[in-house]
Design a protein around this motif. Structure first.
Motif, mmCIF file in Angstrom:
data_model
loop_
_atom_site.group_PDB
_atom_site.id
_atom_site.type_symbol
_atom_site.label_atom_id
_atom_site.label_comp_id
_atom_site.label_asym_id
_atom_site.label_seq_id
_atom_site.Cartn_x
_atom_site.Cartn_y
_atom_site.Cartn_z
ATOM 1 N N ALA A 232 1.248 -1.189 0.184
ATOM 2 C CA ALA A 232 0.001 0.075 -0.204
ATOM 3 C C ALA A 232 0.094 1.406 0.105
ATOM 4 O O ALA A 232 0.649 2.598 -0.325
ATOM 5 N N VAL A 233 1.786 1.250 0.531
ATOM 6 C CA VAL A 233 2.981 2.000 1.037
ATOM 7 C C VAL A 233 3.313 2.514 -0.594
ATOM 8 O O VAL A 233 3.530 3.999 -1.273
ATOM 9 N N ARG A 234 3.754 1.921 -1.341
ATOM 10 C CA ARG A 234 4.073 2.113 -2.587
ATOM 11 C C ARG A 234 3.572 2.520 -3.672
ATOM 12 O O ARG A 234 3.404 3.618 -4.366
ATOM 13 N N PHE A 235 2.265 1.944 -3.421
ATOM 14 C CA PHE A 235 0.273 2.667 -4.570
ATOM 15 C C PHE A 235 0.498 4.195 -3.689
ATOM 16 O O PHE A 235 0.060 4.699 -4.984
ATOM 17 N N TYR A 236 0.469 4.560 -2.994
ATOM 18 C CA TYR A 236 0.273 5.690 -2.167
ATOM 19 C C TYR A 236 1.284 6.904 -2.857
ATOM 20 O O TYR A 236 1.032 7.995 -3.049
ATOM 21 N N LYS A 237 2.421 6.190 -2.648
ATOM 22 C CA LYS A 237 4.022 7.167 -3.916
ATOM 23 C C LYS A 237 3.876 7.013 -4.781
ATOM 24 O O LYS A 237 4.163 8.523 -5.497
ATOM 25 N N ASP A 238 2.959 5.985 -5.421
ATOM 26 C CA ASP A 238 2.620 6.753 -7.024
ATOM 27 C C ASP A 238 2.468 7.491 -7.737
ATOM 28 O O ASP A 238 2.007 8.412 -7.900
ATOM 29 N N ALA A 239 0.913 7.149 -6.789
ATOM 30 C CA ALA A 239 -0.506 8.552 -6.140
ATOM 31 C C ALA A 239 0.165 9.663 -6.139
ATOM 32 O O ALA A 239 0.174 10.411 -7.008
ATOM 33 N N ILE A 240 0.862 10.436 -5.347
ATOM 34 C CA ILE A 240 1.726 11.316 -4.925
ATOM 35 C C ILE A 240 2.794 11.688 -5.894
ATOM 36 O O ILE A 240 2.077 12.466 -6.247
ATOM 37 N N ASP A 241 3.384 11.047 -7.039
ATOM 38 C CA ASP A 241 4.125 11.097 -7.771
ATOM 39 C C ASP A 241 3.002 11.672 -9.138
ATOM 40 O O ASP A 241 3.211 12.865 -9.393
ATOM 41 N N HIS A 242 2.636 10.597 -9.002
ATOM 42 C CA HIS A 242 1.407 11.561 -9.916
ATOM 43 C C HIS A 242 0.580 12.594 -10.055
ATOM 44 O O HIS A 242 0.658 13.202 -11.063
ATOM 45 N N CYS A 243 0.467 12.918 -8.551
ATOM 46 C CA CYS A 243 -0.482 14.113 -8.188
ATOM 47 C C CYS A 243 0.006 15.215 -8.900
ATOM 48 O O CYS A 243 -0.680 16.255 -9.317
ATOM 49 N N GLN B 40 3.035 15.561 -10.295
ATOM 50 C CA GLN B 40 3.123 15.383 -12.250
ATOM 51 C C GLN B 40 2.190 16.512 -12.304
ATOM 52 O O GLN B 40 2.236 16.851 -13.507
ATOM 53 N N ARG B 41 1.013 16.441 -11.973
ATOM 54 C CA ARG B 41 -0.192 17.097 -12.790
ATOM 55 C C ARG B 41 -1.182 17.659 -12.054
ATOM 56 O O ARG B 41 -1.342 18.767 -12.421
ATOM 57 N N GLY B 42 -0.573 18.282 -10.949
ATOM 58 C CA GLY B 42 -0.863 19.590 -10.305
ATOM 59 C C GLY B 42 -2.283 19.378 -9.716
ATOM 60 O O GLY B 42 -3.453 20.267 -9.126
ATOM 61 N N PHE B 43 -2.651 17.853 -8.909
ATOM 62 C CA PHE B 43 -3.974 17.832 -8.157
ATOM 63 C C PHE B 43 -3.494 17.759 -7.102
ATOM 64 O O PHE B 43 -3.524 16.970 -6.805
ATOM 65 N N ILE B 44 -3.279 19.245 -6.548
ATOM 66 C CA ILE B 44 -3.306 18.929 -4.378
ATOM 67 C C ILE B 44 -4.114 18.302 -3.884
ATOM 68 O O ILE B 44 -3.559 18.252 -3.314
ATOM 69 N N GLN B 45 -5.593 18.777 -3.683
ATOM 70 C CA GLN B 45 -6.177 18.031 -3.236
ATOM 71 C C GLN B 45 -6.249 16.949 -3.424
ATOM 72 O O GLN B 45 -6.783 15.522 -2.514
ATOM 73 N N ASP B 46 -5.794 15.753 -4.393
ATOM 74 C CA ASP B 46 -5.847 13.898 -4.353
ATOM 75 C C ASP B 46 -4.352 13.802 -3.834
ATOM 76 O O ASP B 46 -4.204 12.459 -3.537
ATOM 77 N N GLU B 47 -3.219 14.657 -3.239
ATOM 78 C CA GLU B 47 -1.568 14.600 -3.629
ATOM 79 C C GLU B 47 -1.810 14.867 -2.131
ATOM 80 O O GLU B 47 -1.569 14.230 -1.101
ATOM 81 N N ALA B 48 -2.634 15.390 -1.747
ATOM 82 C CA ALA B 48 -3.495 15.383 -0.462
ATOM 83 C C ALA B 48 -3.149 14.501 0.436
ATOM 84 O O ALA B 48 -3.264 14.244 1.573
ATOM 85 N N LEU B 49 -4.529 14.179 -0.126
ATOM 86 C CA LEU B 49 -6.119 12.989 0.523
ATOM 87 C C LEU B 49 -5.294 11.986 0.323
ATOM 88 O O LEU B 49 -3.905 11.203 1.297
ATOM 89 N N ILE C 267 -0.926 18.108 5.484
ATOM 90 C CA ILE C 267 -1.663 18.817 6.298
ATOM 91 C C ILE C 267 -1.539 20.724 5.648
ATOM 92 O O ILE C 267 -1.962 21.494 5.012
ATOM 93 N N ARG C 268 0.537 20.546 5.714
ATOM 94 C CA ARG C 268 0.632 21.677 4.235
ATOM 95 C C ARG C 268 0.178 21.543 3.411
ATOM 96 O O ARG C 268 -0.176 22.760 2.617
ATOM 97 N N LEU C 269 -0.350 20.546 2.064
ATOM 98 C CA LEU C 269 -1.039 20.597 1.456
ATOM 99 C C LEU C 269 -2.460 20.751 1.018
ATOM 100 O O LEU C 269 -2.913 21.408 0.595
ATOM 101 N N TYR C 270 -3.401 20.787 1.922
ATOM 102 C CA TYR C 270 -4.609 20.845 2.467
ATOM 103 C C TYR C 270 -4.674 22.279 2.734
ATOM 104 O O TYR C 270 -5.676 23.068 2.302
#
Length: 98
Positions: A28-39, A41-50, A79-82
Protein backbone atom coordinates in the motif's frame (compact mmCIF):
# COMPACT_ATOMS: atom_id res chain seq x y z
CA UNK A 1 -0.72 2.34 -22.20
CA UNK A 2 -4.41 3.13 -22.68
CA UNK A 3 -6.62 5.22 -20.49
CA UNK A 4 -6.70 8.70 -19.12
CA UNK A 5 -3.43 9.75 -17.44
CA UNK A 6 -5.47 12.09 -15.25
CA UNK A 7 -6.92 9.01 -13.51
CA UNK A 8 -3.70 7.11 -12.76
CA UNK A 9 -3.48 8.50 -9.24
CA UNK A 10 -7.02 7.33 -8.46
CA UNK A 11 -6.10 3.84 -9.62
CA UNK A 12 -3.02 3.88 -7.36
CA UNK A 13 -5.06 5.12 -4.37
CA UNK A 14 -7.67 2.42 -4.91
CA UNK A 15 -4.95 -0.23 -5.14
CA UNK A 16 -3.44 1.05 -1.90
CA UNK A 17 -6.81 0.91 -0.13
CA UNK A 18 -7.34 -2.61 -1.43
CA UNK A 19 -3.97 -3.71 -0.07
CA UNK A 20 -4.79 -2.16 3.30
CA UNK A 21 -8.10 -4.02 3.38
CA UNK A 22 -6.03 -7.22 3.03
CA UNK A 23 -3.64 -6.15 5.81
CA UNK A 24 -0.80 -5.61 3.31
CA UNK A 25 0.65 -2.27 4.37
CA UNK A 26 4.00 -2.36 2.59
CA UNK A 27 2.50 -2.72 -0.92
CA UNK A 28 0.00 0.00 0.00
CA UNK A 29 2.89 2.37 0.78
CA UNK A 30 4.24 1.87 -2.74
CA UNK A 31 0.83 2.59 -4.30
CA UNK A 32 0.34 5.74 -2.20
CA UNK A 33 3.78 7.00 -3.17
CA UNK A 34 2.97 6.34 -6.84
CA UNK A 35 -0.28 8.27 -6.45
CA UNK A 36 1.54 11.18 -4.81
CA UNK A 37 4.07 11.28 -7.65
CA UNK A 38 1.30 11.29 -10.28
CA UNK A 39 -0.57 14.05 -8.44
CA UNK A 40 2.56 16.16 -8.10
CA UNK A 41 3.35 15.83 -11.82
CA UNK A 42 -0.15 16.89 -12.84
CA UNK A 43 -0.94 19.48 -10.17
CA UNK A 44 -3.77 17.63 -8.40
CA UNK A 45 -3.04 19.14 -5.01
CA UNK A 46 -6.29 18.00 -3.38
CA UNK A 47 -5.65 14.38 -4.35
CA UNK A 48 -2.00 14.66 -3.37
CA UNK A 49 -3.16 15.83 0.07
CA UNK A 50 -5.54 12.88 0.37
CA UNK A 51 -2.94 10.32 -0.74
CA UNK A 52 -0.37 11.83 1.62
CA UNK A 53 -2.81 11.75 4.53
CA UNK A 54 -3.68 8.11 3.82
CA UNK A 55 0.01 7.26 3.47
CA UNK A 56 0.63 8.70 6.94
CA UNK A 57 -2.12 6.49 8.37
CA UNK A 58 -0.71 3.46 6.57
CA UNK A 59 2.84 4.18 7.77
CA UNK A 60 1.60 4.49 11.35
CA UNK A 61 0.38 0.86 11.14
CA UNK A 62 3.87 -0.43 10.38
CA UNK A 63 6.29 -1.24 13.18
CA UNK A 64 9.51 0.62 13.86
CA UNK A 65 10.46 4.08 15.00
CA UNK A 66 11.60 5.07 11.53
CA UNK A 67 8.18 4.36 10.00
CA UNK A 68 6.44 6.25 12.81
CA UNK A 69 8.70 9.25 12.18
CA UNK A 70 7.89 9.03 8.47
CA UNK A 71 4.18 8.80 9.28
CA UNK A 72 4.44 12.04 11.25
CA UNK A 73 6.32 13.67 8.37
CA UNK A 74 3.64 12.65 5.87
CA UNK A 75 0.89 13.81 8.25
CA UNK A 76 2.49 17.26 8.45
CA UNK A 77 2.92 17.30 4.67
CA UNK A 78 -0.77 16.44 4.22
CA UNK A 79 -1.71 19.37 6.44
CA UNK A 80 0.57 21.67 4.42
CA UNK A 81 -1.06 20.50 1.18
CA UNK A 82 -4.57 20.99 2.55
CA UNK A 83 -3.59 24.53 3.62
CA UNK A 84 -2.20 25.20 0.16
CA UNK A 85 -5.46 23.95 -1.36
CA UNK A 86 -7.48 26.11 1.05
CA UNK A 87 -9.26 23.29 2.90
CA UNK A 88 -9.03 24.94 6.29
CA UNK A 89 -11.80 22.91 7.94
CA UNK A 90 -9.93 19.74 6.99
CA UNK A 91 -6.76 21.27 8.46
CA UNK A 92 -8.61 21.97 11.72
CA UNK A 93 -9.81 18.36 11.87
CA UNK A 94 -6.32 17.00 11.27
CA UNK A 95 -4.75 19.36 13.79
CA UNK A 96 -7.16 17.98 16.42
CA UNK A 97 -5.74 14.49 15.76
CA UNK A 98 -2.12 15.54 16.34
Amino acid sequence: SKGNVNCLHYFAILNAEYEISRGKYRPAVRFYKDAIDHCRQRGFIQDEALATERLSVCMSKLSGQDTHDQAAKYFDEAIRLYVQWGAMKKVELLEERK
